[in-house]
Design an enzyme around this catalytic site. Structure first.
Site, mmCIF file in Angstrom:
data_model
loop_
_atom_site.group_PDB
_atom_site.id
_atom_site.type_symbol
_atom_site.label_atom_id
_atom_site.label_comp_id
_atom_site.label_asym_id
_atom_site.label_seq_id
_atom_site.Cartn_x
_atom_site.Cartn_y
_atom_site.Cartn_z
ATOM 1 N N PHE A 1 0.809 -1.229 0.000
ATOM 2 C CA PHE A 1 0.000 0.000 0.000
ATOM 3 C C PHE A 1 0.832 1.265 0.000
ATOM 4 C CE2 PHE A 1 -0.248 2.630 3.812
ATOM 5 C CZ PHE A 1 0.521 1.924 4.720
ATOM 6 N N LYS A 2 2.117 1.157 0.318
ATOM 7 C CA LYS A 2 2.970 2.346 0.339
ATOM 8 C C LYS A 2 2.985 3.046 -1.020
ATOM 9 C CE LYS A 2 4.718 1.582 4.554
ATOM 10 N NZ LYS A 2 4.148 0.291 4.974
#
Ligand SMILES: *Cc1c(COP(=O)(O)O)cnc(C)c1O
Length: 492
Positions: A110-111
């Site tokens: 998700f970064k």
């Protein structure tokens, strides 16, 4: 206009562009908006809108000093075909919850949601502020931030990026992703220590004014791609708003109904973004904060005492192997009624005594949060159970979240529709996931990826294919004390 100020009471105020360039405030505090803007639209008007459109409106509401044209260019550059799903963030039902799949970007975690836009926000900010020094991004990583930051900043003009990761503290796939990174301005080091050591080392460098002067002489300036940078946090607010709109669109809820949001938490950035979405006007009943065995946050939410005097565990959800959750400082600031002096005191106590206890006022406000944890055994069981019963494949971090959610439902009986932040592709943690669904783990992480694919036929993210054959370009290993010299050597 919304401005940015430190959580520790410094009187200086900044525009968002200035706060993004600087990363961390001069008094070591974190930048926060002086107010959380309300939703810039009515939910019913956003039904059917794309991720890009919603993200544009949300980020623009926080960063008011960017023009519409500037912000449009940032969003367009970030959320394009580098994401393997056209909708950017698919929402998939698994078991009793809706998974917000945030991992379809380049590095399969998700970064990417924030780090694909941060370089655009930062280079635009440099133009706006007529900043002519080279910006050096220093990043400590528990595994996923590092790779996402490297991908985001590789060969971006006017920047250098240096990443520190805990030696032996990340998965084999994560490590290989980082050490094979291409780009003339990328630098990667393993650190003899854990994530907290790496993060503390980076913060020390930021707070060393003589080091900053030394860098100024070679026309360099430091900034951060960790979630201490407000330019990373704000883009994450968008997907919670988007998730709510999509649940309304699909008829799962009516506009105005409450939802629960569950977040597998490490540095507290992702769940803080959910809180910001709630403050903007998304109706949220509980923010469910899920931890692994490093359950400092669970204990904090239950007692009001944050205590890092405890054993540190290496788990199979390494991106959550963290005892000092930096972004909690921002939440405490908001809950205290923006009392910078109080927060400064708490953070000094954390530094000196490795713990602090919050005021009754903050403790009371923490009621909106539920904290729980799952150990490795229960996490792996959950992966197996979800796959075998519902055919839905989760990574280890997301499984921690789902397990804590199940505990929450068992404990409270609360059946409110629930969004779970799904933070990584199962392939990033292929060894654990393979075993959890009842397969033999491979000789290496790469073989586990193949085995997992053979069994599940879930698509392998492009960035993880052929990883084992890529050239290794970064081999440095450092002690914590060597970090400043290493930074200087990269830049001179
Ligand atoms: C970074 C990360 C987390 C933790 O997110 P925070 O914002 O640090 O709380 C959880 N899962 C994965 C896969 C991550 O990469």
């Amino acid at each position: 206009m919304i401005h940015y100020q430190s959580t520790r009471g410094s009187k200086y105020i900044k525009t968002s562009a200035q706060a993004i360039i600087q990363g961390i405030a001069e008094d070591k505090g974190l930048y926060v908006p002086n107010e959380i803007p309300g939703l810039p639209f009515a939910i019913e008007d956003m039904i059917g809108k794309s991720y890009q459109e919603i993200a544009f409106r949300i980020i623009r509401a926080f960063f008011e000093d960017y023009t519409d044209e500037e912000m449009e260019a940032c969003v367009r550059g970030a959320y394009d075909s580098k994401f393997e799903e056209e909708e950017i963030v698919p929402i998939v039902k698994g078991g009793d919850a809706y998974f917000l799949e945030l991992y379809h970007g380049k590095t399969a975690a998700f970064k990417d949601m924030a780090l694909s836009i941060l370089p655009y926000l930062l280079t635009t900010a440099m133009k706006k502020e007529k900043e002519d020094k080279k910006i050096c991004i220093l990043t400590a990583t528990s595994g996923d931030t590092g790779k996402a930051a490297l991908e985001g900043f590789a060969d971006v003009p006017g920047t250098e990026i240096i990443v520190f990761y805990p030696n032996k503290g990340v998965s084999q796939v994560q490590e290989r992703q980082m050490v094979t990174q291409e780009g003339e301005n990328t630098h990667v080091f393993a650190i003899n220590g854990n994530f907290d050591d790496a993060q503390t080392g980076v913060k020390k460098i930021f707070n060393d004014s003589s080091f900053a002067e030394k860098l100024a002489e070679i026309d360099c300036k430091l900034s951060s791609a960790n979630s201490i940078n407000i330019g990373r946090l704000v883009p994450q607010v968008a997907y919670y708003v988007y998730g709510y709109i999509k649940l309304v669109e699909r008829g799962v809820i009516e506009n105005g109904d409450k939802v629960n949001i569950v977040v597998p938490t490490g540095n507290f950035g992702n769940i803080l973004a959910a809180y910001y979405a709630g403050q903007m006007g998304i109706p949220v009943k509980k923010f469910i904060c899920a931890s692994n065995e490093n359950k400092v946050l669970t204990d904090f939410i239950n007692t009001g005492t944050y205590n890092t005097n405890r054993e540190f565990f290496l788990t199979n959800s390494p991106s959550m192997d963290i005892l000092i959750s930096s972004n909690l400082e921002r939440l405490l600031y908001h809950l205290s009624g923006q009392d910078g002096e109080e927060i400064k005191g708490l953070m000094e106590s954390l530094e000196k005594n490795k713990k602090y206890t919050v005021s009754p006022k903050i403790n009371y406000a923490l009621d909106r949060f539920y904290g729980g944890y799952a150990d490795v055994k229960r996490t792996n069981e959950t992966i197996g159970h979800m796959y075998n019963k519902y055919g839905y494949l989760m990574d280890t971090h997301t499984a921690v979240a789902y397990r804590v959610y199940e505990d929450y439902v068992a404990y409270t009986g609360d059946k409110t529709p629930t969004l779970i932040a799904s933070t990584a592709s199962a392939y990033k943690f292929a060894d654990s996931v393979t075993e959890s669904i009842g397969l033999e783990k491979g000789e290496s992480g790469f073989e586990s990826v193949k085995n997992l694919y053979e069994k599940t036929k879930v698509r392998v993210p492009a960035g993880l294919k052929d990883l084992e054959n890529k050239e290794i370009r970064h081999t440095g290993v450092l002690d914590i004390e060597e970090m400043p010299d290493a930074v200087y050597d990269c830049l001179k």
